[in-house]
Every structure is written in C-alpha cells, then in structure tokens.
Design a protein around this motif. Sequence first.
Motif, PDB file in Angstrom:
ATOM      1  N   ASP A 172       0.831  -1.204   0.000  1.00 24.28           N
ATOM      2  CA  ASP A 172       0.000   0.000   0.000  1.00 24.28           C
ATOM      3  C   ASP A 172       0.864   1.253   0.000  1.00 24.28           C
ATOM      4  OD1 ASP A 172      -2.812   1.328   0.679  1.00 24.28           O
ATOM      5  OD2 ASP A 172      -1.340   2.176   2.057  1.00 24.28           O
ATOM      6  N   ARG A 173       1.914   1.280   0.812  1.00 26.85           N
ATOM      7  CA  ARG A 173       2.799   2.448   0.853  1.00 26.85           C
ATOM      8  C   ARG A 173       3.608   2.575  -0.449  1.00 26.85           C
ATOM      9  NH1 ARG A 173       0.874   6.054   2.885  1.00 26.85           N
ATOM     10  NH2 ARG A 173      -0.893   4.770   2.266  1.00 26.85           N
ATOM     11  N   VAL A 194       7.932   5.940  18.520  1.00 22.69           N
ATOM     12  CA  VAL A 194       9.187   6.603  18.183  1.00 22.69           C
ATOM     13  C   VAL A 194       9.064   7.408  16.890  1.00 22.69           C
ATOM     14  CG1 VAL A 194      11.582   6.191  17.481  1.00 22.69           C
ATOM     15  CG2 VAL A 194      10.618   4.953  19.425  1.00 22.69           C
ATOM     16  N   SER A 195       8.359   6.859  15.905  1.00 20.80           N
ATOM     17  CA  SER A 195       8.351   7.473  14.573  1.00 20.80           C
ATOM     18  C   SER A 195       7.180   8.407  14.322  1.00 20.80           C
ATOM     19  CB  SER A 195       8.354   6.373  13.501  1.00 20.80           C
ATOM     20  OG  SER A 195       7.198   5.557  13.609  1.00 20.80           O
ATOM     21  N   GLN A 196       6.101   8.327  15.116  1.00 24.01           N
ATOM     22  CA  GLN A 196       4.900   9.127  14.859  1.00 24.01           C
ATOM     23  C   GLN A 196       4.611  10.040  16.053  1.00 24.01           C
ATOM     24  OE1 GLN A 196       3.128   8.836  11.760  1.00 24.01           O
ATOM     25  NE2 GLN A 196       5.032   7.737  11.346  1.00 24.01           N
ATOM     26  N   THR A 197       4.727  11.346  15.836  1.00 18.89           N
ATOM     27  CA  THR A 197       4.549  12.315  16.923  1.00 18.89           C
ATOM     28  C   THR A 197       3.144  12.270  17.507  1.00 18.89           C
ATOM     29  OG1 THR A 197       6.157  13.767  15.855  1.00 18.89           O
ATOM     30  CG2 THR A 197       4.759  14.742  17.558  1.00 18.89           C
ATOM     31  N   LYS A 198       2.132  12.236  16.643  1.00 21.28           N
ATOM     32  CA  LYS A 198       0.746  12.258  17.125  1.00 21.28           C
ATOM     33  C   LYS A 198       0.378  10.965  17.839  1.00 21.28           C
ATOM     34  CE  LYS A 198      -1.094  15.661  13.896  1.00 21.28           C
ATOM     35  NZ  LYS A 198      -2.142  15.970  12.895  1.00 21.28           N
ATOM     36  N   ILE A 255       9.942   6.386   6.897  1.00 22.40           N
ATOM     37  CA  ILE A 255      10.568   5.965   8.157  1.00 22.40           C
ATOM     38  C   ILE A 255       9.725   4.894   8.829  1.00 22.40           C
ATOM     39  CG2 ILE A 255      11.084   6.711  10.513  1.00 22.40           C
ATOM     40  CD1 ILE A 255      12.055   9.367   9.357  1.00 22.40           C
ATOM     41  N   LEU A 256       8.394   5.135   8.899  1.00 23.40           N
ATOM     42  CA  LEU A 256       7.485   4.156   9.500  1.00 23.40           C
ATOM     43  C   LEU A 256       7.544   2.839   8.741  1.00 23.40           C
ATOM     44  CD1 LEU A 256       5.227   3.427  11.495  1.00 23.40           C
ATOM     45  CD2 LEU A 256       3.592   4.414   9.874  1.00 23.40           C
ATOM     46  N   VAL A 297      11.093   1.029   9.197  1.00 25.80           N
ATOM     47  CA  VAL A 297      11.328   0.499  10.544  1.00 25.80           C
ATOM     48  C   VAL A 297      10.482  -0.744  10.789  1.00 25.80           C
ATOM     49  CG1 VAL A 297      11.170   0.985  13.009  1.00 25.80           C
ATOM     50  CG2 VAL A 297      12.025   2.732  11.466  1.00 25.80           C
ATOM     51  N   ILE A 298       9.204  -0.711  10.360  1.00 26.39           N
ATOM     52  CA  ILE A 298       8.339  -1.878  10.520  1.00 26.39           C
ATOM     53  C   ILE A 298       8.876  -3.059   9.714  1.00 26.39           C
ATOM     54  CG2 ILE A 298       6.056  -2.816   9.974  1.00 26.39           C
ATOM     55  CD1 ILE A 298       4.865  -0.139  10.724  1.00 26.39           C
ATOM     56  N   SER A 299       9.248  -2.807   8.451  1.00 31.93           N
ATOM     57  CA  SER A 299       9.763  -3.873   7.586  1.00 31.93           C
ATOM     58  C   SER A 299      11.078  -4.435   8.120  1.00 31.93           C
ATOM     59  CB  SER A 299       9.964  -3.338   6.170  1.00 31.93           C
ATOM     60  OG  SER A 299       8.763  -2.830   5.640  1.00 31.93           O
ATOM     61  N   GLY A 300      11.991  -3.544   8.507  1.00 35.22           N
ATOM     62  CA  GLY A 300      13.276  -3.997   9.023  1.00 35.22           C
ATOM     63  C   GLY A 300      13.147  -4.778  10.313  1.00 35.22           C
TER      64      GLY A 300
END
Length: 353
Positions: free
Chosen positions: A139-140, A328-332, A268-269, A272-275
Amino acid sequence: MGRNLRTMDWNSPFWTFEYLYVYYDSLPLEDRIYYALFGSQVIYYPLLAAVGIFVNLLTIMILSRGKCGLSKCVTRYLLAMAVGDLLVVITDLILRQIPIAYQVHFQFLDSIPVCNIHAVLLFAATDCSVWFTVTFTFDRFVAICCEKLKSKYCTEKTAAVVLGTVSVLGCLKNMFWYFMFRQQYLLSNQPWFCETTNNVLESRVWAAIELLHYILTPCVPFVLILLLNAFTVRHILVASSARRRLRTHSSRESPRDPEMESRRKSIILLFVISGNFILLWAVFTLTCIWSRMLFLGYGSVIAPDFVQELGFMLQLLSCCTNTCIYAVSQTKFREQLKNVVTYPFTACVKFLK
C-alpha cells in the motif's frame, strides 16, 4: 549429551537453572547457551505475553480513535497488524510456549482434537500477522510510487477487501495442519508441537507441504518486502532530486517542503516496521527450513539447538515491538499514547480535587 530434556518430568520449571549451577563447568559452550535460553523462557515468555497483550490492546484503542494524523487506509492496515500480533500472542505465546516452558500437560484435552484446531488457528494467525505487513508495505509502495493507481487503491474500502482476503486465505492455507497431528500435545518446542500422525515426519509429501508452508510464510514476504522497499527508495531518491532542482530555480519557494517531510515520515514508518520484521524473523525462518531440509535428506550440517530456541524467542518478540515503533516514529501517536497512559492518573487527581 542427550537433548530430550523437554519430555522429562521435572518438579520445578526452573530445573535448568539448577542443572546449569551443578554441571556448568563440565558443559560445552553450546550446551550452556542452550540450557540458559531454555531456562530463561519460564520468565521471558510470561513477561512477553503480558507486555504483548497490553501494548497491542493499547495500540488498537489508540488507532481506533483516529486521532494519530494517519489516513483511514493506513490506520486499517496498522489496526490489522495489531490484531494479528495480539492473536499470535494468545495462540502461540499463551497457549503454546508458556505450557511448554512450564512443562504443563492438560490431560483433559487428550479426548478432543483441540491440538489440531489449535495448530490451524496458530499458523493462520501467524500467516495473517506476516502478510498484513506485506499488504501495508505494498500500500505504501503504491501511495508513493504509483500516482495514477494511488487514488483507486489506497482507500479504506480497498484496505478492508485486501485484509479480509488475506485473512480468509490464511485460514484456508493452514487447514492441512489439522490432518497432520494427533490430538495429544507434546511438550516440545518444535514447529510441530503436537504428536504427529504415523510417518508424518518421515513422509516426503508432508515434509514438502510443510517446507512450502515456510517458504510462503515468511520467505516470500521477505523477498516482497525487500523488493518493494528497494523500488520505493529508488523512486524517492529520483523524486527528491527532481524537486530539489526545481526548488533551486524558484527563489520564492519556502525552504520547507511539506510534501517531502510527509514522505519522509511515511518511509521511516515503513522501513522500521519492515526492518524489524525481517530481523526478528530471520533466525526462526532459517532454522525451520534447514530442519525440514535435513528431514528430506538434504544438507549435512546441523545447526546448534540454541539457535532454534533463539529463533522462537526473537520471532515472538516481533509481536510486541510495533507499538514502540509507532511511538518513536509518529509524533501524534506518541501524544495519544501519553494521553491514554496518563489518563487514569489525571482522572484520579481531578476526582480528588
């Protein structure tokens, strides 16, 4: 030294620590690591299960509120991943690994095919958890690299259809496990954790089916995620270079580029999820495929037993890490997490006042 220690009847689940204490100096390094890992599971797995249930329920609650600044499409994928991880925690950690670590055998279950049903549910939940990560990655990829397809594919409705299809296929694909096992559980930390039917382990047909299962999950997801991420990175580098050239020719342009900042956060999201998924699943995948290749008669080198134990522990850790990644990756998301965690305390303070 024999390795059939799991089938032995010990009075205490902490017997491995006692064994290490008495025989530590006489054991080779490989056995020391193996028994240390196996003994630590009586603490590691219950702690991981408690953390996994808490963080995944917390993630589901936060994402369901829709206040994290994410699109509804992305939210659906992240919600599905959290639900899949929660199901793995229940079916694998709580109903499989913890009883194995504590040598608990439920004799009242021997009269019904609960082991067969459990196997189907466990592997279906694992497949869904893995393939939800693949669908999110795709999707991304579409959202970043395929502008024409983006408006049609990256929608809430499409996400629901894709996730539903993956769930159904995951259940159908794993029905064969029901016919592979007998009713009785074995206290053995193997990919096959129930008592197998006659000649299943030696059967080349069943071995090939099981090998295909581990190729489809997670080997194919590994390849797909790596390829999709490679294409995405290439597209971003080309697009970034073009945008920089255009911006240098426009003095009126603000030095801040909201479009590139948005892409940077998304990538980044995604990475990081994939890695995280690939790193934590790598050892488990290699040991499962290698052990099955040995049963089929291919290969002559046997991996140390502690490698398989480490693979199980890392693979199950992947069910508890996504919440930390989001924070860590999403401020909201981090703000919403802080509000949810501190809400009981703030409510108590307001009540006391």
